[in-house]
Design a protein around this motif. Structure first.
Motif, PDB file in Angstrom:
ATOM      1  N   LEU A   1     -13.110  21.833 -15.492  1.00 18.64           N
ATOM      2  CA  LEU A   1     -13.513  20.545 -14.915  1.00 18.64           C
ATOM      3  C   LEU A   1     -12.643  20.179 -13.712  1.00 18.64           C
ATOM      4  O   LEU A   1     -13.131  19.605 -12.738  1.00 18.64           O
ATOM      5  CB  LEU A   1     -13.461  19.450 -15.973  1.00 18.64           C
ATOM      6  CG  LEU A   1     -14.413  19.635 -17.164  1.00 18.64           C
ATOM      7  CD1 LEU A   1     -14.234  18.511 -18.174  1.00 18.64           C
ATOM      8  CD2 LEU A   1     -15.855  19.728 -16.704  1.00 18.64           C
ATOM      9  N   VAL A   2     -11.370  20.557 -13.758  1.00 16.79           N
ATOM     10  CA  VAL A   2     -10.476  20.305 -12.625  1.00 16.79           C
ATOM     11  C   VAL A   2     -10.938  21.127 -11.415  1.00 16.79           C
ATOM     12  O   VAL A   2     -11.030  20.612 -10.296  1.00 16.79           O
ATOM     13  CB  VAL A   2      -9.013  20.631 -12.989  1.00 16.79           C
ATOM     14  CG1 VAL A   2      -8.112  20.562 -11.767  1.00 16.79           C
ATOM     15  CG2 VAL A   2      -8.511  19.707 -14.081  1.00 16.79           C
ATOM     16  N   PHE A   3     -11.234  22.407 -11.645  1.00 10.77           N
ATOM     17  CA  PHE A   3     -11.713  23.259 -10.553  1.00 10.77           C
ATOM     18  C   PHE A   3     -13.056  22.748 -10.029  1.00 10.77           C
ATOM     19  O   PHE A   3     -13.328  22.839  -8.826  1.00 10.77           O
ATOM     20  CB  PHE A   3     -11.818  24.714 -11.005  1.00 10.77           C
ATOM     21  CG  PHE A   3     -10.513  25.449 -10.912  1.00 10.77           C
ATOM     22  CD1 PHE A   3     -10.149  26.107  -9.759  1.00 10.77           C
ATOM     23  CD2 PHE A   3      -9.638  25.475 -11.991  1.00 10.77           C
ATOM     24  CE1 PHE A   3      -8.945  26.777  -9.663  1.00 10.77           C
ATOM     25  CE2 PHE A   3      -8.434  26.140 -11.915  1.00 10.77           C
ATOM     26  CZ  PHE A   3      -8.080  26.800 -10.749  1.00 10.77           C
ATOM     27  N   ALA A   4     -13.881  22.219 -10.905  1.00 14.13           N
ATOM     28  CA  ALA A   4     -15.169  21.663 -10.481  1.00 14.13           C
ATOM     29  C   ALA A   4     -14.953  20.500  -9.524  1.00 14.13           C
ATOM     30  O   ALA A   4     -15.610  20.413  -8.480  1.00 14.13           O
ATOM     31  CB  ALA A   4     -15.978  21.220 -11.700  1.00 14.13           C
ATOM     32  N   VAL A   5     -14.036  19.616  -9.857  1.00 16.56           N
ATOM     33  CA  VAL A   5     -13.750  18.460  -8.991  1.00 16.56           C
ATOM     34  C   VAL A   5     -13.199  18.929  -7.643  1.00 16.56           C
ATOM     35  O   VAL A   5     -13.576  18.407  -6.587  1.00 16.56           O
ATOM     36  CB  VAL A   5     -12.773  17.487  -9.694  1.00 16.56           C
ATOM     37  CG1 VAL A   5     -12.248  16.435  -8.739  1.00 16.56           C
ATOM     38  CG2 VAL A   5     -13.437  16.840 -10.898  1.00 16.56           C
ATOM     39  N   VAL A   6     -12.329  19.943  -7.671  1.00 16.16           N
ATOM     40  CA  VAL A   6     -11.758  20.462  -6.419  1.00 16.16           C
ATOM     41  C   VAL A   6     -12.854  21.048  -5.538  1.00 16.16           C
ATOM     42  O   VAL A   6     -12.891  20.804  -4.325  1.00 16.16           O
ATOM     43  CB  VAL A   6     -10.655  21.501  -6.718  1.00 16.16           C
ATOM     44  CG1 VAL A   6     -10.232  22.236  -5.463  1.00 16.16           C
ATOM     45  CG2 VAL A   6      -9.463  20.831  -7.379  1.00 16.16           C
ATOM     46  N   LEU A   7     -13.772  21.803  -6.124  1.00 18.38           N
ATOM     47  CA  LEU A   7     -14.858  22.388  -5.340  1.00 18.38           C
ATOM     48  C   LEU A   7     -15.822  21.318  -4.816  1.00 18.38           C
ATOM     49  O   LEU A   7     -16.297  21.413  -3.673  1.00 18.38           O
ATOM     50  CB  LEU A   7     -15.616  23.427  -6.168  1.00 18.38           C
ATOM     51  CG  LEU A   7     -14.889  24.757  -6.338  1.00 18.38           C
ATOM     52  CD1 LEU A   7     -15.570  25.604  -7.403  1.00 18.38           C
ATOM     53  CD2 LEU A   7     -14.818  25.502  -5.021  1.00 18.38           C
ATOM     54  N   ILE A   8     -16.101  20.322  -5.622  1.00 20.19           N
ATOM     55  CA  ILE A   8     -16.951  19.221  -5.157  1.00 20.19           C
ATOM     56  C   ILE A   8     -16.289  18.506  -3.984  1.00 20.19           C
ATOM     57  O   ILE A   8     -16.937  18.213  -2.966  1.00 20.19           O
ATOM     58  CB  ILE A   8     -17.276  18.252  -6.311  1.00 20.19           C
ATOM     59  CG1 ILE A   8     -18.211  18.929  -7.320  1.00 20.19           C
ATOM     60  CG2 ILE A   8     -17.885  16.962  -5.780  1.00 20.19           C
ATOM     61  CD1 ILE A   8     -18.397  18.164  -8.612  1.00 20.19           C
TER      62      ILE A   8
ATOM     63  N   ILE B   1     -22.323  23.809  -0.241  1.00 17.94           N
ATOM     64  CA  ILE B   1     -22.380  24.911  -1.216  1.00 17.94           C
ATOM     65  C   ILE B   1     -21.214  24.849  -2.210  1.00 17.94           C
ATOM     66  O   ILE B   1     -21.436  25.007  -3.412  1.00 17.94           O
ATOM     67  CB  ILE B   1     -22.482  26.270  -0.498  1.00 17.94           C
ATOM     68  CG1 ILE B   1     -23.860  26.389   0.163  1.00 17.94           C
ATOM     69  CG2 ILE B   1     -22.241  27.427  -1.463  1.00 17.94           C
ATOM     70  CD1 ILE B   1     -24.030  27.600   1.055  1.00 17.94           C
ATOM     71  N   PRO B   2     -19.961  24.614  -1.766  1.00 22.56           N
ATOM     72  CA  PRO B   2     -18.890  24.487  -2.764  1.00 22.56           C
ATOM     73  C   PRO B   2     -19.132  23.345  -3.752  1.00 22.56           C
ATOM     74  O   PRO B   2     -18.801  23.458  -4.933  1.00 22.56           O
ATOM     75  CB  PRO B   2     -17.640  24.222  -1.923  1.00 22.56           C
ATOM     76  CG  PRO B   2     -17.958  24.752  -0.581  1.00 22.56           C
ATOM     77  CD  PRO B   2     -19.434  24.566  -0.403  1.00 22.56           C
ATOM     78  N   ALA B   3     -19.735  22.265  -3.280  1.00 22.51           N
ATOM     79  CA  ALA B   3     -20.019  21.129  -4.161  1.00 22.51           C
ATOM     80  C   ALA B   3     -21.057  21.508  -5.212  1.00 22.51           C
ATOM     81  O   ALA B   3     -20.959  21.093  -6.374  1.00 22.51           O
ATOM     82  CB  ALA B   3     -20.489  19.928  -3.355  1.00 22.51           C
ATOM     83  N   VAL B   4     -22.050  22.302  -4.819  1.00 25.82           N
ATOM     84  CA  VAL B   4     -23.070  22.742  -5.775  1.00 25.82           C
ATOM     85  C   VAL B   4     -22.437  23.637  -6.837  1.00 25.82           C
ATOM     86  O   VAL B   4     -22.694  23.473  -8.036  1.00 25.82           O
ATOM     87  CB  VAL B   4     -24.226  23.473  -5.051  1.00 25.82           C
ATOM     88  CG1 VAL B   4     -25.185  24.100  -6.035  1.00 25.82           C
ATOM     89  CG2 VAL B   4     -24.954  22.508  -4.130  1.00 25.82           C
TER      90      VAL B   4
END
Length: 125
Positions: free
Chosen positions: A6-13, A32-35
């Motif tokens: 979830l942390v990596f997801a927030v960073v990519l978003i 694309i990183p956000a997706v």
């Protein structure tokens, strides 16, 4: 590992949104990183469960997404190193965003593999 996902997801978003807004909201491919981050977030949230089989399934989906994210952006990392060496690149902000996504995905995949190995060792003992 699911909570770290979830942390990596927030960073990519955040990377995707910063890239999109930083380019004047003119290039939707900057999202694309956000997706990818959104997908990691969804499957990461589904992996937070006491059911071991379900957790393993969703974490394997996540590591596959991370690997695909890395493989899809690894050329951006190569171009970024070339850019640092003084070569001209077509779109420097896109190159930087792809390089950042490649590094984030590589670190994520490495941590997942390390976690999978540790889980297997624990199970064998």
């Amino acid at each position: 590992m699911a909570k770290l996902t979830l942390v990596f997801a927030v960073v990519l978003i955040a990377l995707g949104l910063i890239g999109f807004i930083g380019t004047g909201s003119a290039h939707p491919t900057a999202l694309i990183p956000a997706v990818l981050g959104l997908l990691l977030g969804i499957f990461g949230a589904l992996a937070i469960t006491p059911n071991e089989g379900r957790r393993k399934l969703f974490m394997h989906i996540n590591v596959t997404l991370g690997l695909l994210g890395f493989l899809g952006t690894v050329m951006g990392l190569v171009q970024w190193f070339q850019m640092l060496a003084g070569a001209a690149v077509k779109n420097p902000p896109a190159t930087e965003s792809k390089a950042a996504m490649a590094l984030i995905c590589l670190i994520y995949v490495a941590l997942c593999v390390r976690s999978f190995i540790a889980a297997r060792r624990t199970r064998l003992v």
